[in-house]
Design a protein around this motif. Structure first.
Motif, PDB file in Angstrom:
ATOM      1  N   PHE A   1       5.582 -81.764  80.760  1.00 30.11           N
ATOM      2  CA  PHE A   1       4.911 -82.626  81.742  1.00 30.11           C
ATOM      3  C   PHE A   1       4.691 -84.025  81.165  1.00 30.11           C
ATOM      4  O   PHE A   1       3.723 -84.697  81.480  1.00 30.11           O
ATOM      5  N   ALA A   2       5.650 -84.435  80.305  1.00 25.46           N
ATOM      6  CA  ALA A   2       5.522 -85.738  79.641  1.00 25.46           C
ATOM      7  C   ALA A   2       5.595 -86.890  80.629  1.00 25.46           C
ATOM      8  O   ALA A   2       5.089 -87.988  80.354  1.00 25.46           O
ATOM      9  N   ASP A   3       6.214 -86.668  81.776  1.00 31.93           N
ATOM     10  CA  ASP A   3       6.381 -87.735  82.755  1.00 31.93           C
ATOM     11  C   ASP A   3       5.235 -87.829  83.751  1.00 31.93           C
ATOM     12  O   ASP A   3       5.232 -88.696  84.622  1.00 31.93           O
ATOM     13  N   VAL A   4       4.267 -86.939  83.635  1.00 28.73           N
ATOM     14  CA  VAL A   4       3.155 -86.942  84.583  1.00 28.73           C
ATOM     15  C   VAL A   4       2.331 -88.213  84.389  1.00 28.73           C
ATOM     16  O   VAL A   4       1.861 -88.506  83.283  1.00 28.73           O
ATOM     17  N   ASP A   5       2.163 -88.947  85.471  1.00 32.88           N
ATOM     18  CA  ASP A   5       1.459 -90.224  85.410  1.00 32.88           C
ATOM     19  C   ASP A   5      -0.049 -89.986  85.474  1.00 32.88           C
ATOM     20  O   ASP A   5      -0.564 -89.526  86.480  1.00 32.88           O
ATOM     21  N   THR A   6      -0.721 -90.291  84.386  1.00 35.85           N
ATOM     22  CA  THR A   6      -2.181 -90.160  84.357  1.00 35.85           C
ATOM     23  C   THR A   6      -2.824 -91.543  84.238  1.00 35.85           C
ATOM     24  O   THR A   6      -3.900 -91.696  83.668  1.00 35.85           O
ATOM     25  N   THR A   7      -2.144 -92.549  84.803  1.00 33.85           N
ATOM     26  CA  THR A   7      -2.645 -93.923  84.736  1.00 33.85           C
ATOM     27  C   THR A   7      -4.001 -94.032  85.422  1.00 33.85           C
ATOM     28  O   THR A   7      -4.174 -93.587  86.561  1.00 33.85           O
ATOM     29  N   ASP A   8      -4.955 -94.608  84.732  1.00 36.80           N
ATOM     30  CA  ASP A   8      -6.274 -94.849  85.309  1.00 36.80           C
ATOM     31  C   ASP A   8      -6.300 -96.217  85.966  1.00 36.80           C
ATOM     32  O   ASP A   8      -5.558 -97.123  85.588  1.00 36.80           O
ATOM     33  N   ILE A   9      -7.182 -96.368  86.936  1.00 37.54           N
ATOM     34  CA  ILE A   9      -7.375 -97.677  87.562  1.00 37.54           C
ATOM     35  C   ILE A   9      -7.905 -98.665  86.529  1.00 37.54           C
ATOM     36  O   ILE A   9      -7.496 -99.826  86.482  1.00 37.54           O
ATOM     37  N   LEU A  10      -8.813 -98.205  85.686  1.00 36.71           N
ATOM     38  CA  LEU A  10      -9.380 -99.063  84.641  1.00 36.71           C
ATOM     39  C   LEU A  10      -8.584 -98.889  83.356  1.00 36.71           C
ATOM     40  O   LEU A  10      -8.346 -97.765  82.911  1.00 36.71           O
ATOM     41  N   ASP A  11      -8.178-100.011  82.747  1.00 33.23           N
ATOM     42  CA  ASP A  11      -7.442 -99.872  81.493  1.00 33.23           C
ATOM     43  C   ASP A  11      -8.402 -99.644  80.331  1.00 33.23           C
ATOM     44  O   ASP A  11      -9.622 -99.773  80.461  1.00 33.23           O
ATOM     45  N   GLU A  12      -7.830 -99.275  79.201  1.00 33.44           N
ATOM     46  CA  GLU A  12      -8.647 -98.880  78.047  1.00 33.44           C
ATOM     47  C   GLU A  12      -9.522-100.025  77.532  1.00 33.44           C
ATOM     48  O   GLU A  12     -10.674 -99.811  77.132  1.00 33.44           O
ATOM     49  N   ALA A  13      -8.985-101.257  77.548  1.00 32.35           N
ATOM     50  CA  ALA A  13      -9.773-102.404  77.070  1.00 32.35           C
ATOM     51  C   ALA A  13     -10.984-102.633  77.957  1.00 32.35           C
ATOM     52  O   ALA A  13     -12.079-102.961  77.479  1.00 32.35           O
ATOM     53  N   THR A  14     -10.812-102.442  79.263  1.00 36.65           N
ATOM     54  CA  THR A  14     -11.939-102.598  80.191  1.00 36.65           C
ATOM     55  C   THR A  14     -13.010-101.560  79.902  1.00 36.65           C
ATOM     56  O   THR A  14     -14.203-101.877  79.832  1.00 36.65           O
ATOM     57  N   LYS A  15     -12.596-100.320  79.736  1.00 37.56           N
ATOM     58  CA  LYS A  15     -13.573 -99.253  79.473  1.00 37.56           C
ATOM     59  C   LYS A  15     -14.354 -99.534  78.200  1.00 37.56           C
ATOM     60  O   LYS A  15     -15.595 -99.390  78.172  1.00 37.56           O
TER      61      LYS A  15
END
Length: 342
Positions: A57-71
């Motif tokens: 499942f390496a291609d599963v998109d788990t992109t968050d709306i907030l990027d890591e720098a924002t968090k």
């Protein structure tokens, strides 16, 4: 990646998403190979769910709306603000305003993504993850309801600080303090003193536990007296609290959504709930599920507007005999998700 219970994590697996402390520093980085010690530590600090890398499942998109720098930046500013409130020191409204701008910017850059609240929570960072989640959900609901940018900014700040009255207040003190000791009143008093903020921001803190049936706290307001911003934050706050639960024993997202729909027009605003259901991911990508066909698979994609009908990847066999099938529940309307598997 797969989203699984920490109880099912095995040594040697690789972490799919970083774990953050309350001040935004990284406790464990994405990609680290987990050891027995690390897994035991994650259990000890209150982690219940993790993203784990999985080649199938390496291609599963788990992109968050907030990027890591924002968090990281938001967690740090929330930590600094709450620590200042706890110690009775002055705190910077400008830093909170900048944090709200960061979140707004990320949301506007990813308006089509569904909210998937899969950040790894610990006992240490829980209040900041909660504040950030409530802010994110509130902004998206507000956008769907046609709020302008000035309104969205005030809503974002109110959502971030809706629980500021809880800082330094334990549940016994709140219970013994009467209505004026309730965290909503305390939050209102903290925020109304900040003249740089619109007074509506303070009213979000004051009203987010009011109910449409007039049985809410702290003032048992009638429905028409509850401001729209507070109604929006109440929905976001309720959802995040339900999936977190007590001692990490929260409801699954689809269970929380069902419970919230039962609160419509009693506790929560129906129009706000409709918009909420359009932006939330009921079955986050990477979640293992069992279908009504008795097959098991992993959620790999979402349909905006159809939160309960994602695409599920089912794998039969292994090695050279492996057969991969993707079941789009928006197309296969007689198939449904029967259970979420840990």
């Amino acid at each position: 990646m797969k989203y699984i219970s920490v109880d099912n994590v095995e040594p040697g697996q690789h972490l799919g998403k970083s774990v953050y402390s309350s001040n935004g520093t990284v406790l464990l980085s994405e990609g680290v190979q987990l050891t027995v010690f690390m897994i035991n530590t994650l259990n000890r600090i209150g982690v219940t769910m993790l993203y784990i890398k999985d080649p199938d499942f390496a291609d599963v998109d788990t992109t968050d709306i907030l990027d890591e720098a924002t968090k990281q930046a938001v967690f740090k500013e929330m930590n600094d603000t709450f620590e200042a409130v706890r110690s009775g020191k002055d705190w910077s409204t400008k830093k909170i305003s900048v944090s709200a701008d960061r979140i707004l910017s990320d949301v506007l850059a990813n308006p089509e993504l569904l909210v998937q609240l899969t950040d790894i929570r610990t006992a240490d960072n829980q209040q900041y993850v909660h504040a950030t989640n409530v802010c994110l959900i509130s902004i998206l609901i507000g956008m769907n309801m046609g709020l302008n940018m000035f309104q969205l900014k005030d809503l974002a700040i109110g959502a971030m600080l809706h629980d500021v009255g809880k800082v330094g207040l334990d549940s016994l003190d709140e219970a013994l303090g009467g209505l004026k000791g309730h965290h909503t009143w305390r939050g209102f008093e903290v925020l109304k003193s900040k003249r740089e903020f619109n007074l509506l921001i303070a009213h979000v803190a004051l009203q987010h536990h009011e109910r449409l049936d007039g049985k809410g706290l702290p003032r048992a307001l009638d429905a028409h007296e509850i401001h729209q911003f507070a109604r929006i934050v109440a929905v976001a706050d309720t959802f995040d609290n339900l999936i977190t639960g007590r001692n990490g024993k929260g409801l699954l997202p689809h269970e929380a959504c069902e419970e919230m729909m039962a609160m419509s027009e009693k506790q929560l605003d129906r129009d706000v709930l409709i918009q909420f259901n359009r932006i939330i991911s009921v079955y986050p990508n990477g979640t293992s599920v069992r279908l009504s066909t008795r097959e098991t698979g992993v959620v790999v994609r979402q349909h905006r507007g159809l939160p309960g009908r994602p695409v599920v990847r089912v794998i039969h066999g292994s090695g050279d005999d492996m057969e991969v099938q993707e079941v789009d529940l928006a197309v296969h309307t007689t198939v449904f998700i029967e259970a979420v598997l840990a």
